[in-house]
Motif scaffolding. Structure first.
Motif, PDB file in Angstrom:
ATOM      1  N   ASN A 245       0.703  -1.311   0.163  1.00  0.00           N
ATOM      2  CA  ASN A 245      -0.097  -0.082   0.044  1.00  0.00           C
ATOM      3  C   ASN A 245       0.770   1.236  -0.039  1.00  0.00           C
ATOM      4  O   ASN A 245       0.641   2.308   0.746  1.00  0.00           O
ATOM      5  N   ARG A 257      -5.900   1.619  -0.804  1.00  0.00           N
ATOM      6  CA  ARG A 257      -6.498   1.028  -1.797  1.00  0.00           C
ATOM      7  C   ARG A 257      -7.943   0.706  -1.689  1.00  0.00           C
ATOM      8  O   ARG A 257      -8.529   0.251  -0.765  1.00  0.00           O
ATOM      9  N   ASN A 259     -10.672  -1.587  -3.520  1.00  0.00           N
ATOM     10  CA  ASN A 259     -10.520  -2.825  -4.229  1.00  0.00           C
ATOM     11  C   ASN A 259     -11.648  -3.243  -5.031  1.00  0.00           C
ATOM     12  O   ASN A 259     -11.681  -3.852  -5.868  1.00  0.00           O
ATOM     13  N   SER A 260     -12.921  -2.569  -4.698  1.00  0.00           N
ATOM     14  CA  SER A 260     -14.147  -2.925  -5.463  1.00  0.00           C
ATOM     15  C   SER A 260     -14.674  -1.731  -5.744  1.00  0.00           C
ATOM     16  O   SER A 260     -14.903  -0.604  -4.860  1.00  0.00           O
ATOM     17  N   ASP A 263     -16.460   0.955  -2.996  1.00  0.00           N
ATOM     18  CA  ASP A 263     -15.722   0.992  -1.736  1.00  0.00           C
ATOM     19  C   ASP A 263     -15.653   2.336  -1.212  1.00  0.00           C
ATOM     20  O   ASP A 263     -15.555   3.321  -1.755  1.00  0.00           O
ATOM     21  N   PHE A 279      -6.940   2.945  -7.187  1.00  0.00           N
ATOM     22  CA  PHE A 279      -7.779   1.757  -7.514  1.00  0.00           C
ATOM     23  C   PHE A 279      -7.584   1.587  -9.021  1.00  0.00           C
ATOM     24  O   PHE A 279      -7.008   2.101  -9.651  1.00  0.00           O
ATOM     25  N   LYS A 280      -8.082   0.300  -9.251  1.00  0.00           N
ATOM     26  CA  LYS A 280      -7.922  -0.307 -10.747  1.00  0.00           C
ATOM     27  C   LYS A 280      -9.029  -0.806 -11.368  1.00  0.00           C
ATOM     28  O   LYS A 280      -9.708  -1.371 -10.842  1.00  0.00           O
TER      29      LYS A 280
END
Length: 721
Positions: A245, A257, A259-260, A263, A279-280
């Motif tokens: 992180n 981070r 993650n979804s 969030d 985030f991705k």
């Protein structure tokens, strides 16, 4: 009365309240020697240039780095090797100025310049916006003149500077090695650089990665230094690949981070501090919808005072894998509008997503300069939510159009289907394209880009209206002003606005309340760079208006500045940043000319002058006509009472004194005179004329006597006239 942004420096000074730099006053003539070290291995105090007492404001100091030809030959064996001089600078805070091991690095620093050149570099600063540095080396190639500088460190106001200088090995194999390093403190007066350290090292073949945490290894021991990840030979191509992180340019920052999608996290940021997240989003090549990513910052979920003055950033990480975080140099990536209008809810929505993995950095800066001591709490508290959508029907409108106040529409889906979005009524139909990111269709009674306020509709043109409403903290009230072209002349009419708050408190105490007037858009869609004064989102603060007049004086909008077919949104906002106050206000809108005359004020003046001229001319003609016919109210020498007496039956009324007429006799005496001698012909003509006159007079007397029938004295009296 409108304003717009110009340069970045102006924006920082105006929006954030940053102050400029001041002139350099003195510069140390001493040039202590800075020992060189080798990048391989741990470097300790003997190789640091340490200044525990720092530098006062306006003071500069230079360090000399030198290496003899023999020492250089012991490092470099042949001229084909790549050799770099790396100069590093740390802004420090030390518990004891006698022990460098008690010092820790300070992340931020402004207006401190670190330069390196083969001669002593000079910096001159005068005025708040002009800093003149010596000519800088434009790239990382070899240079025998010019100065090296960490441009990124200056732009991002870092406390750590790192200069990478490529050296010509063929040159230094044949001569001694000497460089000058200058440290210039151009901070505000009474703002000293507490402590600092500087380090110079020689790196062979490849330059090392940054180490911004003082006395810690490369990439802050939180990542791996990746050399030339792009296959280039540039010294700037080395990069830290962070683990876990951690992030930023040297993995020195802990990153939250997400993650979804959906969030959420509660965040607390100290004054002038930063929060970072990442985030991705992975987009499938088979996705038939246009994907989107949304970041929401919500202050309204925190009880008053939420505190602080947050500014939200969203940065897409480049595909090259760069780890640079957003900073104050990236205002184009920030929600400036939400920040400017002091909104409870900030957001950034992007549809710039590619097929594959998309990495984003989220940052929030808590500015403590704009409101300074007015903030009830310096620490900013808020809820941060990250959402994204890559398939299915688009329903990613910010804050879901304020709950149930509206319906979320996808402009992209409507464009490919050939459908039209609901008409907003703000602009002439079909003149403005649909928004590219999202559209909230508001229910009846609500307005705003997010349907975040009550909406009242009024018509301008032959009508005036008055509204008494209450304004809740953190809430908008919108008034949609529609122009009736049949009753309102853009050339002849104006619009007057009267706004007053009903309170026993002075108007200057309502510094949290403002009014804005926008053409064809709601306030959140303002364009601060627009040349149109009604598109800039100009704010009328109630406290500023009340300083001149309490209640404020009437605001007048020139009708000639308004555009046919456009509606105007008058918005009133009760900011919750500084106060939590419910108040009642009165708002009146009318045409000032309709209460006095149907004429434009300029035309009224012209016609008034023309009417006065005609009246004077007419009175002159009437007076001349009355005098010519003897109808003057008072004749010369006549009684004031036309039938004699004094008005009570008594005779001999008061007589008017005889007024002198003609040219005075004494003036006539000054004229040139001469004697006229008549000829014999003239005398004969005069005698003949007199005889004819006497004959005609006798004939008139006989005719008058015959007419009166011999009425005695009456006939004689008439004949004697």
């Amino acid at each position: 009365m409108f304003w717009k942004y110009s340069s970045f420096l102006f924006l920082l000074n105006f929006v954030f309240g940053f102050q400029g730099v001041y002139s350099q006053r003195t510069c140390s003539t001493q040039r202590p020697t800075l020992p060189l070290g080798i990048a391989n291995g741990v470097l300790d105090y003997p190789n640091y240039g340490f200044r525990p007492k720092g530098l006062s404001s306006g003071v500069c100091e230079t360090w000399e780095v030198s290496l003899s030809q023999s020492d250089f030959l012991s490092i470099v064996t042949n001229s084909s090797e790549s050799v770099y001089l790396i100069v590093e600078f740390w802004n420090l805070q030390c518990a004891s100025i006698k022990n460098i091991s008690t010092c820790t690095s300070v992340d931020t620093m402004s207006n401190v310049y670190v330069l390196a050149a083969q001669t002593i570099p000079q910096v001159v600063a005068f005025s708040s916006a002009n800093i003149y540095t010596p000519p800088l080396v434009s790239n990382t190639t070899y240079a025998t003149y010019g100065s090296y500088q960490d441009i990124d460190a200056n732009s991002y106001q870092r406390g750590y500077h790192r200069l990478v200088i490529p050296l010509r090995t063929d040159l230094y194999l044949a001569s001694n090695f000497t460089w000058e390093i200058g440290v210039y403190n151009l901070q505000n007066p009474n703002s000293a650089l507490a402590s600092y350290a500087v380090l110079a090292t020689i790196s062979k073949n490849e330059p090392s990665c940054p180490q911004p945490v003082f006395r810690t290894g490369s990439c802050s021991n939180n990542g791996v230094c990746s050399v030339n990840p792009l296959g280039t030979t540039s010294a700037s191509s080395v990069m830290c690949v962070c683990a876990g992180n951690y992030g930023d340019y040297a993995c020195q920052t802990n990153v939250r981070r997400f993650n979804s999608s959906g969030d959420t996290t509660m965040v607390s940021v100290s004054a002038n501090g930063w929060f970072y997240g990442q985030f991705k989003v992975t987009v499938s090549p088979n996705s038939f919808m246009k994907p989107a990513a949304l970041v929401e910052l919500d202050r309204s979920v925190v009880p008053f005072p939420a505190g602080g003055d947050p500014l939200l950033f969203l940065m897409k990480r480049p595909n090259s894998g760069g780890t640079m975080f957003p900073s104050l140099s990236d205002l184009n990536l920030a929600d400036i509008v939400g920040y400017y209008f002091q909104q409870e809810q900030h957001y950034i929505l992007t549809r710039d997503l590619d097929v594959g993995d998309n990495y984003f950095y989220v940052a929030v800066y808590n500015n403590n300069n704009r409101f300074s001591t007015l903030l009830p709490q310096a620490t900013a508290r808020f809820q941060l939510t990250v959402k994204w959508q890559v398939w299915g029907a688009f329903n990613l409108c910010p804050f879901q159009c304020s709950g149930n106040h509206g319906t979320c529409y996808d402009p992209y889906a409507y464009s490919i289907s050939g459908k039209n979005l609901p008409y907003s009524g703000l602009v002439p139909y079909g003149t403005v394209p649909a928004p590219a990111k999202f559209y909230c269709g508001c229910r009846s009674g609500y307005g705003g880009d997010l349907c975040d306020g009550y909406l009242f509709n009024y018509t301008i043109g032959g009508f005036s209206w008055r509204d008494v409403s209450s304004s809740a903290p953190g809430a908008w009230t919108y008034y949609l002003l529609t122009i009736d072209p049949n009753r309102f002349s853009y050339k002849m009419n104006d619009v007057a606005i009267e706004w007053s708050i009903r309170s026993s408190l002075p108007g200057t105490s309502f510094y949290n309340t403002f009014m804005t007037i926008d053409e064809g858009v709601y306030p959140r869609s303002s364009n601060f760079n627009s040349a149109d004064p009604f598109r800039r989102g100009f704010l009328f603060y109630y406290s500023s208006l009340a300083q001149k007049s309490d209640p404020p004086a009437t605001l007048i909008i020139d009708g000639s500045e308004m555009k046919p077919g456009y509606a105007y949104v008058l918005g009133i906002y009760n900011s919750k940043y500084l106060q939590d106050t419910l108040f009642t206000y009165t708002l009146s809108v009318y045409e000032p000319s309709s209460t006095t005359t149907w004429l434009h004020p300029y035309m009224s003046v012209v016609l008034g002058i023309a009417a006065a001229v005609v009246l004077c001319f007419s009175m002159t003609i009437v007076r001349r006509y009355m005098q010519h016919n003897g109808w003057s109210p008072v004749q010369e020498g006549a009684s004031l009472y036309p039938f004699g007496g004094n008005g009570n039956g008594a005779g001999n009324g008061v007589q008017m004194s005889t007024r002198a007429r003609g040219v005075p006799e004494e003036l006539i005496g000054t004229f040139h005179t001469y004697t006229y001698h008549a000829t014999e012909e003239d005398r004969r003509h005069i005698r003949q004329t007199r005889r004819e006159a006497r004959r005609h007079q006798r004939q008139r007397g006989l005719l008058a006597a015959a007419t009166t029938g011999g009425g005695g004295g009456g006939g004689e009296g008439l004949a004697g006239l």
